[in-house]
Structure formats: structure tokens, C-alpha cells
Design an enzyme around this catalytic site. Structure first.
Site, PDB file in Angstrom:
ATOM      1  N   ASP A   1     114.218  20.788  10.040  1.00  9.43           N
ATOM      2  CA  ASP A   1     114.159  19.497  10.745  1.00  9.43           C
ATOM      3  C   ASP A   1     112.737  19.216  11.225  1.00  9.43           C
ATOM      4  OD1 ASP A   1     114.021  21.290  12.839  1.00  9.43           O
ATOM      5  OD2 ASP A   1     115.718  20.457  13.960  1.00  9.43           O
TER       6      ASP A   1
ATOM      7  N   GLU B   1     111.985  32.624  16.661  1.00  7.41           N
ATOM      8  CA  GLU B   1     110.785  31.784  16.777  1.00  7.41           C
ATOM      9  C   GLU B   1     110.217  31.875  18.187  1.00  7.41           C
ATOM     10  OE1 GLU B   1     111.235  27.694  15.553  1.00  7.41           O
ATOM     11  OE2 GLU B   1     109.267  27.137  16.353  1.00  7.41           O
TER      12      GLU B   1
END
Ligand code: KIV
Length: 282
Positions: free
Chosen positions: A45, A183
Site C-alpha cells: 500500500d 518493520e
């Protein structure tokens, strides 16, 4: 033609070799990533940011994501295609989440989906898996939570928060994810999670993960602007592209483009007849 990378093949890479993942958002970038040897192509995204020009990933919709996932799939990569479920596509209800995940598979031709979050996503993950769709988890700095996090901030820096993240990772594994993106967490925490869980971890989180992922445009230097600390740029294609276009425009201005060889021609006889016809019409 490369052998197709599958979900079980990725699971089997827990003991190496390291997994290589990169984002791609259209057919040409997917072909390049595949030719370069990507194991997985993530239609992330991040496209809202790096392709569509928004400041964050929140404006990505299911329709937009599927449009781009399908473009990647048409490149027929050997790499596993991961469809990234955008914000609000799996938050409203379990039923809606399964339906949206199904659209990624049926319309986008993704081969698995990724979604962000820990324990609060377990019901959704289990339901998507029950529909036979493999799920990749995503923990740590989860960009869809930008407003809750108060910006893009490294997560799990304190021991208590780090412990919570390890618990989340175990919970995702128990729910059935086949891999976890980590992340924006400290390297030590990524190392601990990688040692603790039996599925591959894919980092933006230091060198200890089972694989690494970067955004296509970051790796290739495809846009100007600030490059985050975790990015290594292997090229500066924005400069290369600018110079190439400047060359094109200079040739247009000088009248040296197109050349004879770059133009289409008519046989002499037809050209002569055309001129006579035009003259007779005057
Ligand atoms: O959307 C994306 O590109 C991602 C990667 C940065 C992991 O989620």
C-alpha cells in the site's frame, strides 16, 4: 522461465537462504523485480505514497490495490505475489475482511495477502486462512497506524513494548501466518523474534531477519526527497530518467528527432500520386 515460488517454499526458507522481497506496483516493475531474482513481490500500500503521490498509505483503497495487483500478476512473475490489504479493508468486520482478501486472490491474482497488526487481528487472520488464503503478518512500525503511533516512529524500543511485540509474533504464528514482516523495530528485537518464531521474518529491522524487503522506488532512487535511514539506494534512476528526457527534448528542439530511420515511409509511386491528388484538390 523461473520456477514459481510458493508459500510452502517461503516457509522452508526459515533456515536460509535469505528471502528477497521488493515492492512492485505495475507490470514493468514486476518484470524487472522478477528478472532480478525477487522471491516475493509485495504490491504494497506504499503505492499510495510512492506512485499516487499521497503523504501516507491511508488513501489506498481495495479497488486501487487490486488494480495494481492485477497489473503485477499480468507480468506472470516467478516470485510469489503478496497483496497488501489496505487500511479499513480488514478492520470493519471479519466477513468484510474475508471478502476483501478473496478479491485480492480472484481479481488481483495475488497468491497471499499481508495485513498489519498483532493480537487484535487474530480473528480476521483465522477467518482469511479458513478461506484458504495464506496470510503474511506485519508487526512493529505499521504505517496504517500512523495516527495512533503519532508518526512513523521506531516501535518496541522499551523492554515492555518489545515483550508485547514478541507476544504478538507468537500469536500471529499460532493463528497461522506463513511469514511476518518486522518493520521499524530495533535489530535486537528483530533478532529475538526471528529466533523465537518458526516462520520466516522479513525485515526492515536490521540484519538478523530471515529476509529483507525494500520499496522499489527507494532501492532504485526513483524519486527525489528524503531517503529513510533503513534504505540503501542502489541507483539514482530519477537522475537517469531526467537526463534521458532532457536529451529527447533537446533533440526535438534542434529538429534532430526523429531521424529518417525513426520515421515511417511511403513508396515513391504512392507519394507522387498523393502529391498530384492534393494539387488537383487545390
Ligand atoms: O506497503 C509496503 O510497501 C510495505 C513494506 C514497506 C513492508 O508494507
Amino acid at each position: 522461465m523461473r520456477e514459481k515460488v510458493t508459500v510452502p517454499a517461503i516457509q522452508a526458507r526459515k533456515c536460509g537462504p535469505k528471502i528477497k522481497m521488493v515492492t512492485a506496483y505495475d507490470a514493468p516493475s514486476a518484470r524487472i523485480a522478477d528478472r532480478a531474482g525477487a522471491d516475493m513481490i509485495l504490491v504494497g500500500d506504499t503505492l499510495a505514497h510512492v506512485v499516487l503521490g499521497y503523504d501516507d498509505t491511508l488513501p489506498a483503497t481495495v479497488d486501487v490495490m487490486i488494480h495494481h495487483t492485477a497489473a503485477v500478476a499480468r507480468a506472470k512473475p516467478g516470485a510469489l505475489i503478496v497483496g497488501d490489504m489496505p487500511w479499513l479493508s480488514y478492520h470493519v468486520s471479519v466477513e468484510e475482511a474475508v471478502r476483501n482478501a478473496g478479491r485480492f486472490i480472484r481479481e488481483g491474482r495475488a497468491e497471499c495477502v499481508k495485513l498489519e497488526g498483532g493480537r487484535k487481528r487474530l480473528a480476521v487472520i483465522e477467518a482469511i486462512l479458513a478461506a484458504e488464503i495464506p496470510v503474511m503478518g506485519h508487526l512493529g512500525l505499521t504505517p496504517q497506524s500512523i495516527h495512533v503511533m503519532g508518526g512513523y516512529r521506531v516501535q518496541g524500543k522499551r523492554a515492555e513494548a518489545a515483550r508485547e511485540l514478541v507476544t504478538d509474533a507468537h500469536a500471529l504464528v499460532a493463528a497461522g501466518v506463513f511469514a511476518i514482516v518486522l518493520e521499524g523495530v530495533p535489530d535486537v528485537l528483530a533478532q529475538i523474534v526471528t529466533q523465537e518464531v518458526p516462520v520466516p521474518t522479513i525485515g526492515i529491522a536490521g540484519p538478523h531477519c530471515d529476509g529483507q524487503v525494500l520499496v522499489y522506488h527507494d532501492v532504485l532512487g526513483l524519486y527525489d526527497g528524503r531517503v529513510p535511514k533503513f534504505v540503501r539506494q542502489y541507483a539514482h534512476l530519477a537522475n537517469v530518467a531526467t537526463e534521458a528526457l532532457q536529451g529527447f527534448f533537446a533533440d526535438v528542439q534542434a529538429g534532430t528527432f526523429p531521424s529518417d530511420a525513426e520515421s515511417y515511409h511511403m513508396d515513391e509511386e504512392s507519394a507522387r500520386t498523393l502529391r498530384i491528388l492534393m494539387r488537383n484538390e487545390e
